[in-house]
Design an enzyme around this catalytic site. Structure first.
Site, PDB file in Angstrom:
ATOM      1  N   HIS A  84     -21.517 -43.438  23.095  1.00 26.53           N
ATOM      2  CA  HIS A  84     -22.349 -43.901  21.988  1.00 26.53           C
ATOM      3  C   HIS A  84     -21.887 -45.273  21.520  1.00 26.53           C
ATOM      4  O   HIS A  84     -20.707 -45.573  21.499  1.00 26.53           O
ATOM      5  CB  HIS A  84     -22.399 -42.896  20.837  1.00 26.53           C
ATOM      6  CG  HIS A  84     -21.078 -42.481  20.272  1.00 26.53           C
ATOM      7  ND1 HIS A  84     -20.207 -41.642  20.931  1.00 26.53           N
ATOM      8  CD2 HIS A  84     -20.492 -42.781  19.092  1.00 26.53           C
ATOM      9  CE1 HIS A  84     -19.144 -41.434  20.181  1.00 26.53           C
ATOM     10  NE2 HIS A  84     -19.286 -42.125  19.055  1.00 26.53           N
ATOM     11  N   LEU A  85     -22.866 -46.080  21.197  1.00 27.99           N
ATOM     12  CA  LEU A  85     -22.637 -47.435  20.730  1.00 27.99           C
ATOM     13  C   LEU A  85     -23.039 -47.494  19.261  1.00 27.99           C
ATOM     14  O   LEU A  85     -24.109 -47.017  18.893  1.00 27.99           O
ATOM     15  CB  LEU A  85     -23.480 -48.405  21.561  1.00 27.99           C
ATOM     16  CG  LEU A  85     -23.415 -49.882  21.232  1.00 27.99           C
ATOM     17  CD1 LEU A  85     -23.452 -50.706  22.515  1.00 27.99           C
ATOM     18  CD2 LEU A  85     -24.559 -50.301  20.321  1.00 27.99           C
TER      19      LEU A  85
END
Length: 142
Positions: free
Chosen positions: A98-99
């Site tokens: 996840h960013l």
């Protein structure tokens, strides 16, 4: 899909999330514990744990959306800038890539990467570290 992964369950619609964007490759939603309001998480639909596990054909959809989210968070929220980051394993609260796109404002109080610094020195020369990284990249420095 991992049946125990919180993000896979959000992607599948089994857990609630406030959606920002969805397409065939990625899903973006508001972090339920935001650092600042408007803190967005971008995840690939395919379950991978870290960035290096993301298949090459998914790089453009993932980072293209990240680029668009960065601009949308800043412009849409009137932010002065943003913090875009990915944690791989260390500090990765959910083991699904996840960013984070986090809106920033001048003097917002966030102190990020101010401590401890470890400079290169005679005992730890920069070139030695660069050589180790180049070796694993298959790059000879020319």
């Amino acid at each position: 899909m991992s049946e125990t992964c919180v993000f896979c369950r959000i992607i599948a619609g089994e857990l609630p999330a406030v959606m920002v964007h969805q397409d065939t490759d990625v899903v973006a939603f508001l972090d339920h514990r935001p650092l600042f309001r408007g803190h967005v998480l971008l995840v690939p639909r395919r379950h991978v744990t870290v960035l290096s596990d993301l298949p090459a054909e998914q790089l453009v959809p993932f980072f293209g959306t990240a680029q668009r989210l960065e601009r949308a968070v800043e412009d849409g929220l009137g932010a002065d800038g943003s913090l875009v980051l990915i944690n791989n394993i260390i500090s990765q609260s959910v083991p699904h890539l996840h960013l984070h796109v986090i809106p920033r404002h001048r003097k917002d109080g966030l102190r990020f990467w101010l401590g401890p610094r470890h400079p290169y020195d005679a005992e730890h020369p920069a070139e030695e570290y660069a050589a180790k990284i180049r070796d694993h990249l298959g790059y000879n420095g020319q």
